[in-house]
Design an enzyme around this catalytic site. Structure first.
Site, short mmCIF file in Angstrom:
data_model
loop_
_atom_site.label_atom_id
_atom_site.label_comp_id
_atom_site.label_asym_id
_atom_site.label_seq_id
_atom_site.Cartn_x
_atom_site.Cartn_y
_atom_site.Cartn_z
N SER A 1 -2.06 0.67 -3.60
CA SER A 1 -2.44 0.06 -4.88
C SER A 1 -3.05 -1.30 -4.63
CB SER A 1 -1.20 -0.08 -5.77
OG SER A 1 -1.50 -0.97 -6.82
N HIS B 1 -5.40 3.57 -5.19
CA HIS B 1 -4.81 3.49 -6.53
C HIS B 1 -5.28 2.19 -7.19
CE1 HIS B 1 -1.68 4.61 -9.47
NE2 HIS B 1 -1.41 3.31 -9.54
N ASP C 1 -4.98 -0.04 -10.51
CA ASP C 1 -4.16 -0.29 -11.70
C ASP C 1 -4.95 -1.09 -12.72
OD1 ASP C 1 -1.58 0.87 -11.13
OD2 ASP C 1 -1.40 -0.63 -9.54
N MET D 1 -4.72 -2.87 -16.25
CA MET D 1 -3.75 -3.39 -17.23
C MET D 1 -4.45 -4.30 -18.22
SD MET D 1 -0.83 -4.55 -14.55
CE MET D 1 -0.11 -3.41 -13.37
N HIS E 1 -5.37 4.27 -12.70
CA HIS E 1 -4.15 4.34 -13.53
C HIS E 1 -4.35 3.40 -14.71
CE1 HIS E 1 0.47 3.34 -13.61
NE2 HIS E 1 0.08 3.99 -14.68
N MET F 1 -3.18 1.56 -17.69
CA MET F 1 -2.04 1.04 -18.45
C MET F 1 -2.62 0.21 -19.58
SD MET F 1 0.34 0.10 -15.22
CE MET F 1 -1.06 0.14 -14.13
N MET G 1 6.47 7.02 -13.26
CA MET G 1 6.62 5.60 -12.93
C MET G 1 8.04 5.36 -12.43
SD MET G 1 3.80 3.92 -13.31
CE MET G 1 4.54 2.34 -12.93
N GLY H 1 3.50 -2.67 -15.10
CA GLY H 1 3.07 -4.04 -15.41
C GLY H 1 2.95 -4.94 -14.19
N PHE H 2 3.82 -4.76 -13.22
CA PHE H 2 3.80 -5.69 -12.08
C PHE H 2 4.08 -4.95 -10.77
CE2 PHE H 2 4.86 -8.04 -15.86
CZ PHE H 2 3.99 -9.13 -15.78
N GLY H 3 3.44 -5.41 -9.71
CA GLY H 3 3.75 -4.91 -8.38
C GLY H 3 4.99 -5.61 -7.86
N GLY H 4 5.50 -5.12 -6.73
CA GLY H 4 6.58 -5.80 -6.03
C GLY H 4 7.96 -5.66 -6.65
N ASP I 1 5.14 5.94 -8.47
CA ASP I 1 4.46 4.65 -8.45
C ASP I 1 5.43 3.53 -8.79
OD1 ASP I 1 2.65 2.57 -8.67
OD2 ASP I 1 1.63 3.34 -10.45
N GLY I 2 5.65 2.66 -7.81
CA GLY I 2 6.48 1.48 -8.02
C GLY I 2 7.65 1.44 -7.07
N GLY I 3 7.67 0.42 -6.23
CA GLY I 3 8.80 0.24 -5.32
C GLY I 3 8.88 1.28 -4.20
N SER J 1 2.72 -3.29 -2.41
CA SER J 1 3.22 -4.34 -1.49
C SER J 1 3.47 -3.80 -0.09
CB SER J 1 4.53 -4.91 -2.02
OG SER J 1 4.52 -4.97 -3.41
C1 DX5 Z 1 2.90 -1.11 -11.56
C2 DX5 Z 1 1.70 -0.42 -10.92
C3 DX5 Z 1 1.91 -0.05 -9.50
C4 DX5 Z 1 2.14 -1.20 -8.55
C5 DX5 Z 1 2.92 -0.72 -7.37
O1 DX5 Z 1 2.69 -1.20 -12.92
O2 DX5 Z 1 1.39 0.77 -11.62
O3 DX5 Z 1 0.82 0.75 -9.03
O4 DX5 Z 1 0.95 -1.77 -8.11
O5 DX5 Z 1 3.23 -1.81 -6.58
P1 DX5 Z 1 4.45 -1.83 -5.55
O6 DX5 Z 1 4.21 -0.72 -4.57
O7 DX5 Z 1 4.35 -3.17 -4.97
O8 DX5 Z 1 5.70 -1.59 -6.36
ZN ZN Z 2 -0.10 2.24 -10.79
#
Ligand code: DX5
Ligand code: ZN
Length: 227
Positions: free
Chosen positions: A7, A32, A34, A36, A65, A67, A140, A145-148, A178-180, A201
């Site tokens: 991502s 990927h 994102d 937003m 993706h 959002m 999800m 909304g946020f990475g990491g 997707d996420g973590g 990340s």
């Molecule tokens: C969150 C995004 C994810 C995000 C994943 O809303 O849809 O794609 O970038 O980031 P990591 O892998 O850092 O959780």
């Molecule tokens: Zn995503």
């Protein structure tokens, strides 16, 4: 077949072209992206110009993706910008089934991959009626909304029932998480039946992306879907 999808939300945006080349060389086939809007989710990320700017620089499959609120207003723009697959959120339709069906069909008509995403609080049953109309569902594993963020373990419980539903309907459905997702968590999603693994990340915030991608792939192979 399974796919690792870095991502770009976690990339160094000041050198985005190089960052994409870096992950392409690390052995992934998806990118990927994102999108937003600061409304459907609290954060604002990229618009279609990021997709069209990257398009000539990369052969990766662009997994967009969305959002965003009212995704139907922007589908054509993202397809024209170079998206290979577009994922919309079930929650963005506020129960308007007609509109959702219309959007899924219109993405497919344009020969673009179609994805349908659910946020952590949405049950997997909500999207069962649409499985034959999509190429991929996105579960999800964090609040969008946020990475990491850290993966929410209970979200993984939605993956196996979706995989079983797809298998029993004879559908060749991709299930994306997707996420973590990282070297420690990816196996859970794989064992549950996911086959597209977004990692922001974990891949962009390391000095050794090739090694990380390779470990992620090994963990997936070591933990196949167990039914
Ligand atoms: C969150 C995004 C994810 C995000 C994943 O809303 O849809 O794609 O970038 O980031 P990591 O892998 O850092 O959780
Ligand atoms: Zn995503």
């Amino acid at each position: 077949m399974f796919y690792i999808a870095p991502s770009i939300l976690a990339a160094d945006i000041s050198r985005l072209g190089e960052e994409v080349a870096k992950v392409e060389n690390a052995g992934v086939s998806y990118l990927h992206i994102d999108i937003m809007d600061g409304n459907f989710v609290p954060n604002i990320s990229f618009g279609p110009s990021v997709v069209s700017t990257l398009r000539p620089l990369s052969k990766l499959l662009f997994d967009v993706h969305l959002m965003i609120t009212s995704p139907w207003k922007h589908i054509d723009t993202f397809i024209n910008a170079g998206a290979d697959s577009i994922t919309v959120h079930y929650e963005a339709f506020n129960g308007d089934e007609e509109m959702l069906l219309d959007v899924l069909r219109s993405i497919r008509e344009r020969k673009c991959g179609v994805g349908l995403a659910i946020s952590p609080k949405t049950s997997y049953e909500c999207i069962l009626p649409y499985l034959s109309l999509v190429d991929m569902v996105l579960v999800m594993t964090v609040e969008p909304g946020f990475g990491g963020q850290s993966l929410i373990p209970a979200t993984i419980d939605k993956v196996a029932p979706l995989r079983r539903a797809a298998l029993s309907a004879g559908l060749n459905l991709r299930i994306e998480v997707d996420g973590g997702i990282n070297e420690d968590t990816i196996w859970r999603a794989s064992a549950a039946g996911a086959d597209v693994f977004v990692a922001g990340s974990a891949i962009f915030r390391t000095q050794r992306p090739k090694a990380v991608v390779s470990t992620l792939k090994t963990k997936v192979k070591e933990h196949p879907f167990i039914g």
